[in-house]
Design an enzyme around this catalytic site. Structure first.
Site, short mmCIF file in Angstrom:
data_model
loop_
_atom_site.label_atom_id
_atom_site.label_comp_id
_atom_site.label_asym_id
_atom_site.label_seq_id
_atom_site.Cartn_x
_atom_site.Cartn_y
_atom_site.Cartn_z
N ASP A 227 -9.42 -9.77 8.75
CA ASP A 227 -8.90 -8.42 8.49
C ASP A 227 -9.89 -7.30 8.82
O ASP A 227 -9.48 -6.28 9.32
CB ASP A 227 -8.48 -8.32 7.01
CG ASP A 227 -7.60 -7.12 6.73
OD1 ASP A 227 -6.74 -6.80 7.57
OD2 ASP A 227 -7.78 -6.48 5.67
N LYS B 245 -9.67 -2.30 1.74
CA LYS B 245 -9.31 -1.17 2.61
C LYS B 245 -10.06 0.10 2.21
O LYS B 245 -10.51 0.85 3.07
CB LYS B 245 -7.81 -0.90 2.54
CG LYS B 245 -6.93 -2.09 2.84
CD LYS B 245 -7.14 -2.56 4.23
CE LYS B 245 -6.11 -3.62 4.59
NZ LYS B 245 -6.33 -4.11 5.95
N ARG C 52 1.97 -12.22 -1.03
CA ARG C 52 0.62 -12.47 -0.53
C ARG C 52 -0.02 -13.69 -1.15
O ARG C 52 0.33 -14.10 -2.26
CB ARG C 52 -0.26 -11.26 -0.88
CG ARG C 52 0.15 -9.97 -0.20
CD ARG C 52 -0.43 -9.89 1.17
NE ARG C 52 -0.02 -8.72 1.89
CZ ARG C 52 -0.77 -8.13 2.84
NH1 ARG C 52 -1.95 -8.61 3.14
NH2 ARG C 52 -0.33 -7.10 3.50
N CYS D 50 0.94 -8.25 11.84
CA CYS D 50 1.18 -8.52 13.26
C CYS D 50 0.53 -9.83 13.68
O CYS D 50 0.33 -10.08 14.86
CB CYS D 50 0.62 -7.40 14.14
SG CYS D 50 1.69 -5.96 14.20
N ARG E 93 0.84 -1.19 0.00
CA ARG E 93 0.00 0.00 0.00
C ARG E 93 0.88 1.24 0.00
O ARG E 93 1.94 1.26 0.62
CB ARG E 93 -0.90 0.02 1.25
CG ARG E 93 -2.09 -0.91 1.14
CD ARG E 93 -2.99 -0.78 2.35
NE ARG E 93 -2.39 -1.32 3.55
CZ ARG E 93 -1.84 -0.61 4.51
NH1 ARG E 93 -1.82 0.72 4.45
NH2 ARG E 93 -1.30 -1.17 5.56
N HIS F 121 -10.54 -2.52 11.54
CA HIS F 121 -9.45 -3.37 11.02
C HIS F 121 -9.25 -4.54 11.99
O HIS F 121 -8.28 -4.58 12.74
CB HIS F 121 -8.19 -2.49 10.93
CG HIS F 121 -7.07 -3.09 10.15
ND1 HIS F 121 -5.77 -2.64 10.25
CD2 HIS F 121 -7.03 -4.10 9.24
CE1 HIS F 121 -5.00 -3.34 9.45
NE2 HIS F 121 -5.72 -4.23 8.83
N TYR G 35 -1.60 -3.40 -6.81
CA TYR G 35 -1.43 -4.06 -5.51
C TYR G 35 -2.77 -4.14 -4.76
O TYR G 35 -3.53 -3.15 -4.71
CB TYR G 35 -0.40 -3.31 -4.64
CG TYR G 35 -0.36 -3.90 -3.25
CD1 TYR G 35 0.24 -5.14 -3.05
CD2 TYR G 35 -0.98 -3.27 -2.18
CE1 TYR G 35 0.23 -5.73 -1.79
CE2 TYR G 35 -0.99 -3.86 -0.93
CZ TYR G 35 -0.39 -5.09 -0.74
OH TYR G 35 -0.42 -5.67 0.50
N SER H 117 -1.19 -4.25 10.18
CA SER H 117 -0.80 -5.22 9.16
C SER H 117 0.43 -6.02 9.61
O SER H 117 1.34 -5.47 10.21
CB SER H 117 -0.44 -4.48 7.88
OG SER H 117 -1.38 -3.48 7.63
C1 OXD Z 1 -3.03 -4.64 5.34
C2 OXD Z 1 -3.66 -5.78 4.67
O1 OXD Z 1 -2.13 -4.03 4.78
O2 OXD Z 1 -4.53 -6.41 5.28
O3 OXD Z 1 -3.44 -4.33 6.47
O4 OXD Z 1 -3.34 -6.05 3.52
MN MN Z 2 -5.14 -5.43 7.12
#
Ligand code: OXD
Ligand code: MN
Length: 588
Positions: free
Chosen positions: A277, A210, A374, A254, A73, A230, A201, A252
């Site tokens: 997410d 998002k 990913r 974590c 991102r 989130h 992306y 993200s």
């Molecule tokens: C993020 C994702 O960046 O879930 O939080 O892709």
């Molecule tokens: Mn995320």
């Protein structure tokens, strides 16, 4: 007579001038056709969009490599265009809406020449849910069309839900020419419109994720009285068979996906997955907080995923169910035609092609798979998918967990004194940064409720909104902070994490049911060592104590940083947050 939906699509086609306009129906047969096109015809920067992987080992799996400048991102190119800058707040980049529209119109003029414009009708949330939203996205990349099929509920139910109304969320996506100087992800919250150009992306291009389900939806929630967060959603089953539902917000990379798919190391406990997410939280008719996962897929970080760290995810990725599964920017095992990433099981293969398509050379000390490589896979592939996943009403939430990656200071788990104190706990949460966005890794940034990059309006008002939701709830969920990442004197993680996180979840659900002890500290309630199920763990006592230690001296420094962070929201920060700040600072 065309419907408002058709009219909007026609207008976009007039601007972008594609060779063809194709309305997707979201079917399996269509997905197979688009994959074929992505393998044989469609190219990005001269390369085919998809490569078929070894179908015997990875059923339905395809590989995609993105442009090397387009791997995460891009927060600095992401704007939220409210008419008033103050509404966007210091947490968002802002541009005046008509200026942004003019710029985007120029960049989009003819941007789909020679290409197909895919029209994607979808809902975020189950189409029968009162909380779902109907959306449309256009895109000029089959990778995006296919990813959206995995991540959302795509098809004619969305078109039916929209009907003749103007009440739908609009997403405009074009990969443009991938020039980072012409890359923008623009949000127009009042028009329910996202306009993204120059990136393929996920977080920039799958606009239901998002862009809509967090940035625009958080603004809708602010106006309509709900929360777009989130957060993962999971059900924790105890040995008696009772299931308690919790949500957890973490920045993200974590470990949200690992948490959502956790395989318990405590006998008799089981975790059911609902989302990894995003959670939309509504006050239900009975005054409880209900969560739905608006998504239908998982867009997770591959590196670090293995049978050891997340066996359920590995099973999900290899399940022969929903078509297809995508891998993006991993390495490729050239001999077996399998995806490969750092941390996957087994030895490093001899012949790897790196994520940029070059033979991998160990001696060069570069990564074969990108740190933000990913997978995109249907949640219906998940072996522990909750039977409540498709419940249109969602699941009732008993606890909200807020976490971050902190190698120091923050205890393994803390319970807020009450809802207001919990909102402050969320507001002060910080995390050491990761690779999911293009910034330096390992730097501490405050990330309230893990929403800093995703809150579509002024974060001070967001805190106010959280407080107001608490007032509407009859029996508000308890709020917790967790931190799996505290390190010892040698810089090693103390807590084993992964499946052992069930031990923390057990304390949380026991507390929510009034069945576990805790002791009071200035920052909240923490478990006494005897209150936690720690049997069978091999952690020296000194380190266990460190997991719950509160170092007043370090906390004073932390307070200064929190004050600086909250001050930037000025008059938007509600007085309750400062009250909580003052209480904490007195206690310390
Ligand atoms: C993020 C994702 O960046 O879930 O939080 O892709
Ligand atoms: Mn995320």
């Amino acid at each position: 007579m065309s419907t408002p939906l058709e009219k909007w699509v026609n207008e976009q086609a007039k601007l972008t001038k594609p060779d063809k306009v194709y309305w997707c129906d979201g079917s399996d047969e269509e997905a197979r056709r688009l994959i074929e096109i992505g393998i044989k015809e469609e190219k990005i920067s001269g390369n085919p969009v998809f490569h078929e992987l070894n179908q015997k080992i990875w059923p339905n799996a395809y590989y995609h490599r993105s442009h090397p400048t387009d791997v995460a991102r891009t927060e600095h190119l992401t704007y939220v265009c409210h008419p008033d800058k103050d509404v966007a707040g210091p947490n968002n980049n802002w541009m005046e809406p008509s200026k942004a529209k003019n710029m985007m119109t120029k960049l989009s003029d003819g941007c789909m020449k020679g290409k197909t414009m895919y029209v994607l009708p979808y809902t975020m949330g189950h189409p029968d849910s009162p909380y779902a939203k109907a959306c449309i996205q256009i895109t000029d990349v089959s990778y995006v069309a296919i990813s959206m099929r995995i991540m959302t509920r795509m098809g004619k139910k969305a078109i039916e839900r929209i009907g003749n109304s103007t009440d739908f969320v609009k997403g405009f996506h074009s990969i443009g020419d991938l020039d980072p100087n012409k890359r923008f992800i623009m949000h127009f919250p009042d028009e329910h419109l996202v306009w993204s150009i120059g990136s393929g992306y996920g977080g920039n291009a799958l606009l239901g994720k998002k862009c809509f389900s967090l940035r625009i939806a958080s603004w809708l929630g602010y106006q309509e009285g709900w929360l777009a967060e989130h957060m993962v959603i999971l059900g924790i089953q105890d040995p008696k068979g009772n299931v308690t539902y919790v949500t957890a917000a973490m920045p993200s990379a974590c470990g949200k996906t690992n948490l959502a798919m956790l395989e318990s190391t405590l006998p008799g406990y089981k975790v059911w997955t609902i989302g990894d997410d995003i959670a939309w939280l509504n006050v239900g008719p009975d005054g409880r907080l209900y969560a739905i996962n608006p998504e239908a897929g998982l867009f997770g970080v591959a590196p670090g995923t293995s049978m050891k760290t997340n066996p359920n995810m590995m099973r999900t990725l290899k399940a022969d169910k929903f078509y297809p599964t995508l891998f993006t920017n991993t390495a490729l095992n050239t001999d077996t035609n399998e995806p490969w990433w750092d941390g996957i099981d087994g030895p490093v293969p001899e012949n790897l092609t790196d994520w940029q398509g070059n033979p991998w050379d160990v001696s060069k000390n570069s990564k074969a798979s990108h740190p933000n490589a990913r997978f995109t896979v249907s949640v219906y592939n998940a072996p522990a998918l909750s039977k409540e996943f498709d419940n249109p009403r969602g699941v009732p939430i008993s606890a909200i967990i807020l976490g971050g990656k902190r190698t120091h200071l923050i205890p393994l788990v803390t319970e807020a004194f009450d809802w207001q104190n919990g909102v402050f706990l969320g507001a002060r949460t910080g995390s050491e940064t990761t690779a999911a966005a293009t910034h330096k890794e390992g730097v501490l940034r405050r990330d309230p409720m893990a929403m800093l990059p995703f809150c579509g309006y002024n974060m001070g008002d967001y805190f106010k909104h959280w407080l107001s939701i608490g007032k509407k709830l009859k029996n508000p969920p308890k709020i917790y902070s967790v931190n799996w990442f505290r390190t010892d004197d040698n810089g090693k993680f103390i807590w084993p994490g992964f499946g052992d996180n069930i031990r923390v979840l057990k304390w949380i659900i026991d507390r929510s049911a009034g069945n576990a002890g805790a002791k009071e500290t200035p920052i909240g309630m923490v478990p006494d060592i005897k209150d936690m199920a720690l049997e069978g763990l091999d952690i020296p006592k000194k380190n266990i104590e460190k997991l719950f230690e509160i170092n007043h001296c370090e906390w004073k420094k932390e307070l200064q940083d929190i004050e600086k962070f909250i001050t930037q929201f000025g008059k938007h920060t509600p007085p309750e947050i400062w009250q909580e700040y003052d209480k904490l600072s007195k206690k310390l």
